[in-house]
Design an enzyme around this catalytic site. Sequence first.
Site, PDB file in Angstrom:
ATOM      1  N   SER A   1       0.852  -1.197   0.000  1.00 42.75           N
ATOM      2  CA  SER A   1       0.000   0.000   0.000  1.00 42.75           C
ATOM      3  C   SER A   1       0.889   1.249   0.000  1.00 42.75           C
ATOM      4  CB  SER A   1      -0.889   0.008   1.248  1.00 42.75           C
ATOM      5  OG  SER A   1      -0.065   0.008   2.398  1.00 42.75           O
TER       6      SER A   1
ATOM      7  N   LYS B   1       7.945   2.782  -0.739  1.00 37.43           N
ATOM      8  CA  LYS B   1       8.803   1.588  -0.751  1.00 37.43           C
ATOM      9  C   LYS B   1       9.140   1.229  -2.194  1.00 37.43           C
ATOM     10  CE  LYS B   1       7.023  -0.662   3.432  1.00 37.43           C
ATOM     11  NZ  LYS B   1       6.395  -1.875   3.950  1.00 37.43           N
TER      12      LYS B   1
ATOM     13  N   ASP C   1       8.022  -6.305   4.541  1.00 32.73           N
ATOM     14  CA  ASP C   1       7.549  -5.918   5.860  1.00 32.73           C
ATOM     15  C   ASP C   1       8.734  -5.348   6.627  1.00 32.73           C
ATOM     16  OD1 ASP C   1       4.966  -6.010   7.298  1.00 32.73           O
ATOM     17  OD2 ASP C   1       6.257  -6.800   8.855  1.00 32.73           O
TER      18      ASP C   1
ATOM     19  N   ASP D   1      11.864   8.465   8.518  1.00 30.93           N
ATOM     20  CA  ASP D   1      13.079   9.022   7.887  1.00 30.93           C
ATOM     21  C   ASP D   1      13.616  10.270   8.604  1.00 30.93           C
ATOM     22  OD1 ASP D   1      13.270   7.094   5.944  1.00 30.93           O
ATOM     23  OD2 ASP D   1      12.590   8.350   4.280  1.00 30.93           O
TER      24      ASP D   1
ATOM     25  N   HIS E   1      18.155  -0.091   4.960  1.00 33.68           N
ATOM     26  CA  HIS E   1      17.805  -1.487   5.249  1.00 33.68           C
ATOM     27  C   HIS E   1      17.108  -2.115   4.039  1.00 33.68           C
ATOM     28  CE1 HIS E   1      14.537   1.207   6.261  1.00 33.68           C
ATOM     29  NE2 HIS E   1      13.668   0.233   6.342  1.00 33.68           N
TER      30      HIS E   1
HETATM   31  P1  IMP Z   1       5.339  -1.819   7.230  1.00 36.68           P
HETATM   32  O1  IMP Z   1       4.574  -2.480   8.340  1.00 36.68           O
HETATM   33  O2  IMP Z   1       6.191  -2.742   6.454  1.00 36.68           O
HETATM   34  O3  IMP Z   1       4.478  -0.930   6.356  1.00 36.68           O
HETATM   35  O4  IMP Z   1       6.413  -0.820   7.859  1.00 36.68           O
HETATM   36  C1  IMP Z   1       6.302  -0.315   9.121  1.00 36.68           C
HETATM   37  C2  IMP Z   1       6.489   1.179   9.217  1.00 36.68           C
HETATM   38  O5  IMP Z   1       7.870   1.447   9.416  1.00 36.68           O
HETATM   39  C3  IMP Z   1       6.099   2.007   8.013  1.00 36.68           C
HETATM   40  O6  IMP Z   1       4.749   2.310   7.965  1.00 36.68           O
HETATM   41  C4  IMP Z   1       6.931   3.250   8.230  1.00 36.68           C
HETATM   42  O7  IMP Z   1       6.288   4.126   9.113  1.00 36.68           O
HETATM   43  C5  IMP Z   1       8.177   2.689   8.867  1.00 36.68           C
HETATM   44  N1  IMP Z   1       9.236   2.501   7.879  1.00 36.68           N
HETATM   45  C6  IMP Z   1       9.586   1.379   7.221  1.00 36.68           C
HETATM   46  N2  IMP Z   1      10.617   1.608   6.398  1.00 36.68           N
HETATM   47  C7  IMP Z   1      10.909   2.904   6.532  1.00 36.68           C
HETATM   48  C8  IMP Z   1      11.874   3.740   5.921  1.00 36.68           C
HETATM   49  O8  IMP Z   1      12.671   3.362   5.061  1.00 36.68           O
HETATM   50  N3  IMP Z   1      11.865   5.008   6.325  1.00 36.68           N
HETATM   51  C9  IMP Z   1      11.000   5.496   7.253  1.00 36.68           C
HETATM   52  N4  IMP Z   1      10.080   4.778   7.854  1.00 36.68           N
HETATM   53  C10 IMP Z   1      10.024   3.470   7.487  1.00 36.68           C
END
Ligand code: IMP
Length: 195
Positions: free
Chosen positions: A14, A18, A71, A148, A174
């Site tokens: 969503s 990414k 994820d 970020d 990452h």
């Molecule tokens: P998700 O559950 O995979 O969508 O990721 C968890 C949450 O981590 C995301 O909604 C972002 O708020 C945060 N997140 C993941 N990757 C990044 C990144 O590269 N930069 C900033 N926030 C991130």
Amino acid sequence: MGQTKFKEVYFVSSNSNKYREIVPILSHHGIISRFVKISLKEIQSESIYQIAKAKSASAFEYLQKTVIIEDDGFYISSLKGFPGQYSSFVYKTLGNQGLLKLMENETDRKAYFISVIAYNDGLALKTFTGKTEGTLSRSATNGGWGFDPIFVPKHTSKTYGELSQLNRKSVFSHRYKSIEKFSKWYIRILLDETH
Ligand code: IMP
């Protein structure tokens, strides 16, 4: 020797941020990708790997195509790993200012990001991990998305947000690490299939 079959891989998420970050890495390896913007239901689990695997299974079931999903987790050491697998929820509720407030008087500011890419072609299910350690900044900077503006990776004094503005986030990211591992593996199996 046959020709390499450049199969498409569908990135299901969503979050278009990414996809924007992974496209150049996939393209660099000659991997053709398509973005399918849907929100996949997440299972409740302590393990980011279990969540990623389940998400990849739902994505495959939905599309019936070779898929990858991602994820992520963001882990703050002095908060015993919080928000971890609940990062997305915590970002939406507390936000960056809320997290900084929670950490106001904390001197141990160590934190890390984990990215798990799960590949699923209906037969094989494989995961690839990327981890970046760093610290939580004292204040939020400009740039980037999500956490970020408040995350400073090791070996630099800039946040992901500032690095993103300089087009340098991928040097530390990452996500870069996990997608790079996936790309190398995927190219390998494509080559093996054609020989
Ligand atoms: P998700 O559950 O995979 O969508 O990721 C968890 C949450 O981590 C995301 O909604 C972002 O708020 C945060 N997140 C993941 N990757 C990044 C990144 O590269 N930069 C900033 N926030 C991130």
